[in-house]
Design an enzyme around this catalytic site. Sequence first.
Site, PDB file in Angstrom:
ATOM      1  N   GLU A  60      -8.045   2.794   1.019  1.00  0.00           N
ATOM      2  CA  GLU A  60      -8.408   1.767   0.025  1.00  0.00           C
ATOM      3  C   GLU A  60      -8.895   0.471   0.654  1.00  0.00           C
ATOM      4  O   GLU A  60      -9.648  -0.274   0.027  1.00  0.00           O
ATOM      5  CB  GLU A  60      -7.208   1.484  -0.885  1.00  0.00           C
ATOM      6  CG  GLU A  60      -6.216   0.454  -0.387  1.00  0.00           C
ATOM      7  CD  GLU A  60      -5.534   0.831   0.922  1.00  0.00           C
ATOM      8  OE1 GLU A  60      -5.187  -0.073   1.698  1.00  0.00           O
ATOM      9  OE2 GLU A  60      -5.343   2.034   1.191  1.00  0.00           O
TER      10      GLU A  60
ATOM     11  N   ARG B  96     -11.005  -0.104   3.011  1.00  0.00           N
ATOM     12  CA  ARG B  96     -12.459  -0.117   3.166  1.00  0.00           C
ATOM     13  C   ARG B  96     -13.161  -0.297   1.823  1.00  0.00           C
ATOM     14  O   ARG B  96     -14.290  -0.773   1.766  1.00  0.00           O
ATOM     15  CB  ARG B  96     -12.921   1.156   3.885  1.00  0.00           C
ATOM     16  CG  ARG B  96     -12.675   2.433   3.133  1.00  0.00           C
ATOM     17  CD  ARG B  96     -12.703   3.664   4.029  1.00  0.00           C
ATOM     18  NE  ARG B  96     -11.522   3.725   4.884  1.00  0.00           N
ATOM     19  CZ  ARG B  96     -11.315   4.677   5.800  1.00  0.00           C
ATOM     20  NH1 ARG B  96     -12.205   5.644   5.964  1.00  0.00           N
ATOM     21  NH2 ARG B  96     -10.226   4.662   6.543  1.00  0.00           N
TER      22      ARG B  96
ATOM     23  N   LYS C 139       1.686   7.966   0.383  1.00  0.00           N
ATOM     24  CA  LYS C 139       2.143   8.070   1.761  1.00  0.00           C
ATOM     25  C   LYS C 139       3.526   8.725   1.821  1.00  0.00           C
ATOM     26  O   LYS C 139       4.271   8.707   0.828  1.00  0.00           O
ATOM     27  CB  LYS C 139       2.253   6.670   2.386  1.00  0.00           C
ATOM     28  CG  LYS C 139       0.952   5.914   2.528  1.00  0.00           C
ATOM     29  CD  LYS C 139       1.232   4.508   3.053  1.00  0.00           C
ATOM     30  CE  LYS C 139      -0.048   3.692   3.191  1.00  0.00           C
ATOM     31  NZ  LYS C 139      -0.882   4.162   4.302  1.00  0.00           N
TER      32      LYS C 139
ATOM     33  N   ASP D 227       0.838  -1.198   0.000  1.00  0.00           N
ATOM     34  CA  ASP D 227       0.000   0.000   0.000  1.00  0.00           C
ATOM     35  C   ASP D 227       0.873   1.248   0.000  1.00  0.00           C
ATOM     36  O   ASP D 227       1.396   1.659   1.034  1.00  0.00           O
ATOM     37  CB  ASP D 227      -0.910   0.000   1.230  1.00  0.00           C
ATOM     38  CG  ASP D 227      -1.816   1.227   1.276  1.00  0.00           C
ATOM     39  OD1 ASP D 227      -1.974   1.873   0.221  1.00  0.00           O
ATOM     40  OD2 ASP D 227      -2.345   1.523   2.355  1.00  0.00           O
TER      41      ASP D 227
END
Length: 499
Positions: free
Chosen positions: A346, A348, A274, A267
Amino acid sequence: MNIRVGKFDLNNVKSETLVVGLFSGGKYGELINSLDRLTDGSLKRFLNKNLKFGKFLETSHFHISSKNHKNIEKLILIGMGEEKKLDNERLRNLGGVIGKQNAEVPSIAVYLPKETKLEDRVESLILGIDSGTFDPGHRKTEKVKNEKGKVESMEILTDGDLKKVADGVKLGQIIAQSVHKVREVVNLPANDATPEFMVSFAKKIAKDNNLQITVFSEQEVNKMGMGSMASVAKGSEEDLYFTILKYNGGGPKAKTLALVGKGITFDSGGISIKPSESMEWMKMDMAGAAAVLGAIEVIAKLKPKINVIAATPLTENLPSGKATKPGDIVKSYSGKTIEIINTDAEGRLVLADALTYVQKDLKADYIVDVATLTGASLIALGNFVTAIMGKPQEFVNQVMNAAENAGERMWQLPLFDEYREQLKSYIADIQNVGGRPAGTETAGKFLEEFVKEDSNWVHLDIAPTAWVESEKPYLAKGATGVPLATLVNLALNLAQSKK
């Protein structure tokens, strides 16, 4: 490790090392008199000089002469702290210390005082003992000799019910085997543990345990109308997969428990990228998927009379020219439209469609989703408590009781209606983030939007607990395997429930 269970009798101990747990407070009773005779009086002299011995995980070692016992060569006292504070998490830590005893004395006998009620909680002790020997460095080209070797054989000595203790030992060992496997997978780098690798992992579990497995490709996911799940994969060169494993242990009329695990194999945050610091941790964003796959493996071995599903959406979340953008709107499998405000929210999105699928297509009676979902949960609870939310309260309590039995700490957070207000979109049915306030709760509230009103549903945010940077006696740095043991205990409890 070979573990034998027997009644506590000093004369019949067959191991070279005897580990005895002592609560703090100095009330040792007749046990100390018996042990003192083995040490020719040195034990009592030590305790008289150390009146406060018994602090949690405090240890002391004593040599045993061959004239005093034919087998025992060493006595280890280990502090158990205050009796009222001993929970199953502490028992895991205690087990971790025991499991790391020196390899030069490979056989150990363990006796904990009867107040421990070991017959009701030995599973946690065994999980700690086995986990304490886990080595995360299996990718190092030069293996450093581990001075704390693995115990080869063990005696668990008890004043309690031998059968209950033996059953708990067996359960603990079976769970520990899968926990080790899950930890190894979650520790893998993302260039190895790709979505395709995770599918292979799921297929092996299915084959080895005679489970049904269905694997939906990215093309099939799109064709089925899972636009929320599919949107996350758009920026990756790796294909998206949605795997369904089924254990049919209860027959067609039995209740079905669905375990839904977030499987983001890396991720980056997508377009909402991030910060680079600590982004390497994001290889563990599929810890939820790994845990539910490990859980169904254990459940298949134990064969409870219940049906269990493990559903795992598997993809990467990366930026590219094709990636989903902030402001995009996607249509979920439920039919609801979602405005994507932040592509780093993402997890969820993949869970929303997976939750709809296990209800709509698989008719699950109980649902637990597991996800490293929010950094906010780590801020709220620290790195040793899993956030739990759900409905109805009775089912939440069942999951929390299973967690307590497993030695995995959880704390319930609310799902007030006011959190839904933060998710209002001016252009779609719902937006995927609700701002900084109550980030964990609004994430849970988002997922609730895709759960039927009368469902038995729990959401576990394992962002605080799926990974540790600071070692514990039973945990090396890296993946923890949480909440595999909780999910197994829940399935066993539901199988025995008359409801």
